[in-house]
Design a protein around this motif. Structure first.
Motif, mmCIF file in Angstrom:
data_model
loop_
_atom_site.group_PDB
_atom_site.id
_atom_site.type_symbol
_atom_site.label_atom_id
_atom_site.label_comp_id
_atom_site.label_asym_id
_atom_site.label_seq_id
_atom_site.Cartn_x
_atom_site.Cartn_y
_atom_site.Cartn_z
ATOM 1 N N ILE A 135 -6.695 8.140 3.429
ATOM 2 C CA ILE A 135 -6.575 7.177 2.337
ATOM 3 C C ILE A 135 -7.982 6.827 1.870
ATOM 4 C CG2 ILE A 135 -4.361 6.273 3.106
ATOM 5 C CD1 ILE A 135 -5.811 3.821 4.184
ATOM 6 N N SER A 136 -8.108 6.400 0.634
ATOM 7 C CA SER A 136 -9.435 6.281 0.032
ATOM 8 C C SER A 136 -10.248 5.107 0.539
ATOM 9 C CB SER A 136 -9.293 6.164 -1.491
ATOM 10 O OG SER A 136 -8.556 5.006 -1.853
ATOM 11 N N HIS B 212 -5.389 2.249 -1.655
ATOM 12 C CA HIS B 212 -5.412 3.441 -2.510
ATOM 13 C C HIS B 212 -6.162 3.142 -3.796
ATOM 14 C CE1 HIS B 212 -2.495 5.036 0.267
ATOM 15 N NE2 HIS B 212 -1.685 4.029 0.024
ATOM 16 N N ALA B 213 -7.375 3.686 -3.915
ATOM 17 C CA ALA B 213 -8.178 3.415 -5.103
ATOM 18 C C ALA B 213 -9.039 4.647 -5.399
ATOM 19 C CB ALA B 213 -9.015 2.160 -4.882
ATOM 20 N N MET C 242 0.839 -1.173 0.000
ATOM 21 C CA MET C 242 0.000 0.000 0.000
ATOM 22 C C MET C 242 0.882 1.233 0.000
ATOM 23 S SD MET C 242 -1.493 -0.491 3.842
ATOM 24 C CE MET C 242 -1.825 -2.223 3.676
ATOM 25 N N LEU C 243 0.955 1.895 -1.111
ATOM 26 C CA LEU C 243 1.889 2.998 -1.269
ATOM 27 C C LEU C 243 1.255 4.284 -0.767
ATOM 28 C CD1 LEU C 243 3.188 2.098 -4.776
ATOM 29 C CD2 LEU C 243 4.325 1.792 -2.602
ATOM 30 N N PHE C 244 1.494 4.588 0.493
ATOM 31 C CA PHE C 244 0.893 5.785 1.061
ATOM 32 C C PHE C 244 1.782 6.973 0.772
ATOM 33 C CE2 PHE C 244 0.254 8.921 4.339
ATOM 34 C CZ PHE C 244 -1.095 9.143 4.158
ATOM 35 N N THR C 245 1.328 7.871 -0.066
ATOM 36 C CA THR C 245 2.143 9.010 -0.430
ATOM 37 C C THR C 245 1.896 10.176 0.498
ATOM 38 O OG1 THR C 245 2.647 10.549 -2.174
ATOM 39 C CG2 THR C 245 0.429 9.805 -2.053
ATOM 40 N N ARG C 246 2.917 10.856 0.820
ATOM 41 C CA ARG C 246 2.790 12.054 1.645
ATOM 42 C C ARG C 246 3.101 13.271 0.807
ATOM 43 N NH1 ARG C 246 -0.517 11.975 5.151
ATOM 44 N NH2 ARG C 246 0.282 14.041 5.526
ATOM 45 N N LEU D 213 -1.273 6.622 -6.205
ATOM 46 C CA LEU D 213 -0.236 6.118 -5.314
ATOM 47 C C LEU D 213 0.135 4.673 -5.630
ATOM 48 C CD1 LEU D 213 -1.334 7.741 -1.959
ATOM 49 C CD2 LEU D 213 0.110 8.627 -3.787
ATOM 50 N N GLN D 214 -0.668 4.009 -6.432
ATOM 51 C CA GLN D 214 -0.260 2.712 -6.939
ATOM 52 C C GLN D 214 0.826 2.873 -8.006
ATOM 53 O OE1 GLN D 214 -3.520 0.097 -8.144
ATOM 54 N NE2 GLN D 214 -4.967 1.364 -6.988
#
Length: 586
Positions: free
Chosen positions: A425-426, A107-108, A1-5, A121-122
C-alpha cells in the motif's frame, strides 16, 4: 481504507497447498493497525503500565499446566485456507455513501522508494471475485447477551493479568526442530529504563509514536506498543565491543532517514536527537567543527552508520537488513499510563531478513501490479512456524489469544490478515507504520504513552491530522460506528472543529482528548474482545465489535465507491508527520 487485491476474472484459483507457499508476511507495525497474559512493562523512574496482578490468574494456565500448547492450532490448521483474500482488511468494505472517505489514509500517491500509487482504491472496490464477498462475518454478529454477562470487575481483572510470560517460557522449552520461529526474548516484567532501553539487556528499545488513524486508536478497541532492535553491529563500537553510545547514534540516524521529509536533501536535513556522544562515532554530527558530547541534533544526514556498522550506508526510507520490531496489541486499562493493559490480544514480530536494492524494490511493486492484472490471488512464502515473507524482505510471525486467554501461534490464514497492510500500500515507509511516526528526538525514546503528544498535521498538510480525518471520514472510525466520538465531536451531526483543535499544537489538550475512550467505553470494548477470544473464529474477524455494524458491505454489488464522482478522492495521505517545534522533554 479500500485495499484492493488482484482481479480474478476467470483465473484458476490456487489450491490451499499452493497458497501455503509463496510470499512472506510482515506484521506491522505499525500497523497497526489495526491483529494470555503479558507482564506489563515497567519503566524505571518513569510512568509505565502497571505491574501484572500479583493474584494467581483465574483463567490462564501456566505453560507447565496440561493443555497449553501454543503451536497446537497452527499445527491443526496447516493447509487450511478458507479465505484466500484474508489480506483485505474489514475496513476496506466500508460503505462510503459517496461522501465518507477513510480510504485516503492508506491509499494515495507514492513516495519513493515506495512505488505504489493506489489512490484508485479510494474510487473503487477493486477486489478479486473471492473478495467481492465480505468474509469478515463477525462484524455482523450480535453478542449483547454475552457482553452483559461480564461484570466490570471481571473485565478489569482479566485485562490486568499477564499472558506474555507464559508464552515466552513455553516457546523457550521447545526443541528447535519442532519450532524454528521467533522465541520472545524480551523480559517484559523487568521493564524499560527512562530512555526506553529494555532493562534485561536484550537491546530492545521502546519508543513513543502517534498512533495511526482510525482502527489503531484506543477509542476503537486496543492499545499497543512497539519496540525496535537494530542488528548487533549497529550496537557495537568500531572495535566490536558493545556500545550504548554508538547504538544511540545509529538509532538517531535511522530515525532521521525514516521519519524526515524525503524531499529535503540529505545535506540540508536537520533532525533533533537525544544527547549523543560524537566520540563514539568519531565524526562531527552537528556540524560545529568539533567532536563533543551532549549533541542534540543531526545537521546533515550522514552517508553511513557509525561504530561497528560504519561500512553500512544510510538509505532514506529503508531499514537496514536484520532490523527487528516487536509489537504488542493490548486490552485497555483505564487506570494505567497510556491505558495500556497487561494482557495482550496479539504479539507481532517482524524482521527484515533481506535489504533490497532500489531496483529490486521497484520490481516488487511492478510485479504486484502485474499479478493483479493477471488475476493472481495473494500468496506468501513460509509457514506459521517460521513466519511469512513479503516481496520486500520482511518476515513476520504473530501470536493471538486462544479461548482461555493464552497466546497461541496464529494459523497461516490468520497470518495473512496482516499482509495486506504490510506489503503493497502506498502509505507505508518500507512496509512499516510506527517508527515513521515516532516523536522526534529524546521525548520519543520511552515506553509508549500518548500523553503530551499533540495532534500535529501529516507531512505536507496545514491542518491537524485528526481534524482532517474527522472531516473526510465523518466519524471516529472507518465504519462511523464509534458513538462516543460522534457524541463528543459531531453534536447534531456537525463536526465541532473548535473542540477538535483543542488537541492541536498550542491547544490546552493533547491527543488523549481525541482518541482515548471513557472508562465505560473502554470496559465495553474489553468485554467485546473477551467474547471474541472465547469464541475464537478469527478467520471471520478479530475486531472488538460492541454491536453489529451497519456501515459495512456484506458483499460488493457496485464496484464504484462514488467518491471520485463526488470529488472526494485525496492524493495527500502521508504516514510521516510535521512535528513543527520539538516536543519538550518529559
Amino acid at each position: 481504507m479500500l485495499f484492493t487485491r488482484r482481479q480474478h476474472s476467470g483465473a484458476t484459483r490456487p489450491s490451499a497447498p499452493d497458497l501455503a507457499c509463496s510470499r512472506v508476511c510482515t506484521l506491522a507495525l505499525f500497523v497497526a493497525a489495526g491483529c494470555g497474559d503479558a507482564p506489563a512493562p515497567r519503566v524505571a523512574s518513569s510512568p509505565g503500565p502497571p505491574a501484572p496482578s500479583a493474584a494467581p490468574p483465574v483463567s490462564i494456565a501456566s505453560p507447565e499446566a496440561p493443555g497449553y500448547d501454543p503451536l497446537a492450532f497452527a499445527r491443526a490448521t496447516l493447509g487450511v485456507l478458507d479465505n484466500p483474500e484474508a489480506v483485505i482488511p474489514p475496513q476496506c468494505y466500508t460503505k462510503t455513501e459517496s461522501r465518507f472517505n477513510p480510504c485516503w489514509t492508506c491509499h494515495a500517491s507514492a513516495t519513493r522508494p515506495n512505488a505504489m500509487w493506489d489512490s484508485n482504491l479510494q474510487a473503487e472496490y477493486a477486489f478479486s471475485d473471492e473478495g467481492m464477498t465480505n468474509a469478515w462475518r463477525n462484524l455482523f454478529e450480535d453478542h449483547a447477551a454475552e457482553l452483559a454477562a461480564i461484570s466490570d470487575a471481571e473485565a478489569l481483572a482479566y485485562v490486568r493479568e499477564d499472558n506474555y510470560e507464559a508464552l515466552r517460557r513455553a516457546l523457550a522449552e521447545l526443541p528447535k526442530d519442532e519450532y524454528p520461529g521467533y522465541r520472545p526474548d524480551l523480559e517484559l516484567e523487568r521493564g524499560f529504563d527512562p530512555q526506553g532501553f529494555a532493562v534485561d539487556g536484550s537491546d530492545w528499545r521502546a519508543f513513543r509514536y502517534k498512533p495511526f488513524l482510525g482502527t489503531f486508536w484506543p477509542t476503537n478497541g486496543s492499545t499497543d506498543d512497539v519496540m525496535i532492535r537494530l542488528p548487533p553491529r549497529f550496537r557495537q563500537s568500531a572495535q566490536g565491543e558493545p556500545s550504548r553510545a554508538a547504538y544511540q547514534i545509529n538509532l538517531a540516524i535511522l530515525e532521521a532517514a525514516i521519519a524526515s521529509d524525503p524531499k529535503i536533501p540529505a545535506e540540508e536535513l536537520t533532525w533533533p536527537t537525544e544527547p549523543l556522544d560524537e566520540r563514539a562515532a568519531g565524526r562531527d554530527l552537528n556540524g560545529d567543527g568539533a567532536i563533543t558530547t551532549g549533541v542534540t541534533a543531526l545537521v546533515g544526514l550522514p552517508s553511513h552508520y557509525v561504530g561497528g556498522a560504519g561500512e553500512r550506508r544510510v538509505r532514506r526510507g529503508v531499514y537496514p537488513e536484520e532490523t527487528e520490531f516487536l509489537h504488542s496489541v493490548r486490552y485497555i486499562d483505564p487506570d494505567a499510563p497510556g491505558m495500556i493493559a497487561a494482557r495482550m490480544k496479539e504479539l507481532r514480530y517482524s524482521k527484515k531478513v533481506k535489504e533490497l536494492e532500489l531496483w529490486a524494490i521497484q520490481t516488487g511493486y511492478r510485479r504486484e501490479v502485474e499479478e493483479k492484472e493477471e488475476g493472481s490471488l495473494p500468496t506468501y512464502a513460509g509457514s506459521p512456524f517460521v513466519g511469512l515473507r513479503n516481496e520486500f524482505g520482511w518476515q513476520l510471525q504473530g501470536f493471538i489469544e486462544d479461548a482461555r486467554g493464552r497466546l497461541r501461534l496464529q494459523s497461516k490464514e490468520e497470518h495473512m490478515f496482516c499482509m495486506g497492510c504490510h506489503s503493497t500500500i502506498s502509505v507505508t515507509v518500507d512496509q512499516t507504520f510506527a517508527f515513521a511516526r515516532k516523536v522526534p528526538g529524546a521525548p520519543g525514546w520511552a515506553y509508549q504513552d500518548i500523553a503530551g503528544i499533540p495532534d500535529v498535521p501529516q507531512l505536507g498538510h496545514s491542518e491537524p491530522e485528526t481534524l482532517t480525518y474527522f472531516r473526510r471520514v465523518g466519524g471516529g472510525d472507518e465504519f462511523r460506528a464509534n458513538a462516543e466520538v460522534l457524541a463528543r465531536f459531531f453534536p447534531g451531526g456537525e463536526l465541532d472543529e473548535a473542540e477538535v483543535r483543542r488537541a492541536a499544537p498550542g491547544g490546552d489538550k493533547d491527543l488523549r482528548h481525541l482518541v482515548a475512550p471513557s472508562t465505560e467505553r473502554a470496559l465495553l470494548l474489553n468485554k467485546a474482545a473477551m467474547v471474541r477470544a472465547r469464541l475464537q473464529g478469527y478467520a471471520r474477524g478479530r475486531d472488538a465489535v460492541i454491536a453489529p455494524l451497519a456501515n459495512v458491505h456484506a458483499a460488493i454489488e457496485e464496484e464504484s465507491t462514488g467518491l471520485k464522482e463526488a470529488g472526494k478522492v485525496y492524493l495527500d495521505g502521508r504516514l510521516r508527520l510535521d512535528w513543527g517545534e520539538p516536543l519538550a522533554p518529559r
